[in-house]
Design an enzyme around this catalytic site. Structure first.
Site, short mmCIF file in Angstrom:
data_model
loop_
_atom_site.label_atom_id
_atom_site.label_comp_id
_atom_site.label_asym_id
_atom_site.label_seq_id
_atom_site.Cartn_x
_atom_site.Cartn_y
_atom_site.Cartn_z
N HIS A 67 0.83 -1.20 0.00
CA HIS A 67 0.00 0.00 0.00
C HIS A 67 0.87 1.25 0.00
O HIS A 67 0.67 2.16 -0.82
CB HIS A 67 -0.91 -0.02 1.24
N GLU A 68 1.84 1.29 0.90
CA GLU A 68 2.69 2.48 0.99
C GLU A 68 3.60 2.61 -0.24
O GLU A 68 3.90 3.72 -0.67
CB GLU A 68 3.52 2.44 2.27
N HIS A 71 1.79 4.48 -2.96
CA HIS A 71 1.91 5.93 -2.79
C HIS A 71 3.28 6.40 -3.28
O HIS A 71 3.39 7.39 -4.01
CB HIS A 71 1.77 6.31 -1.30
#
Length: 153
Positions: A67-68, A71
């Protein structure tokens, strides 16, 4: 797991799932309470909550890392890196990251109400968790004076 092991894991996941290197810092941040991780826009570093590893295991941590990294790679590529952006949602689904992380028990704990402000004219009661000076406030219903009362524990 140490910060060095986390760094190696993040670099490996970045190359394996995204085909791009991760060339910044990955670390644990024990001050994170309500989130699994965060991507820092200015430094491009990523931080992770160590409680997720302790409570939910490495599999959950890997989903948070993906998820990170979504980003991270989208921001560096100049594409939509925010949660609501189409680019972010597509890349997250493609790599199999989690949209939301599981809750951890180390989150914020709410305090019970210890005080009550009572209006002397209409009887309206305002519950408070912290002690306040009643002379600084008035009743929102009738503008009457308030009196502080401590509730029984």
């Amino acid at each position: 797991m140490t910060d060095q092991e986390l760094q190696a894991l993040v670099e490996m996941i970045s190359v394996e799932y995204f085909g791009l290197p991760f060339s910044h810092q990955a670390r644990f941040n024990k001050r994170l309470r309500t989130t699994g991780g965060r991507y820092l826009l200015r430094s491009h570093d990523v931080e992770f909550n160590p409680l997720h590893l302790a409570e939910h295991g490495e599999e959950e941590l890997i989903k948070i890392i993906k998820h990170e990294l979504c980003h991270y790679h989208l921001h560096l590529a100049g594409k939509g890196y925010k949660h609501a952006d189409r680019d972010f949602k597509q890349l997250l689904a493609q790599v199999g990251g989690s949209r939301y992380c599981q809750q951890v028990s180390g989150g914020r704990k709410t305090l019970p109400y210890k005080y009550e402000l009572l209006c002397q004219q209409c009887g309206m009661a305002y519950k408070r968790k912290r002690k306040v000076n009643p002379a600084r406030y008035r009743c929102g219903r009738c503008a009457g004076k308030l009196k502080l009362r401590q509730l029984a524990d």
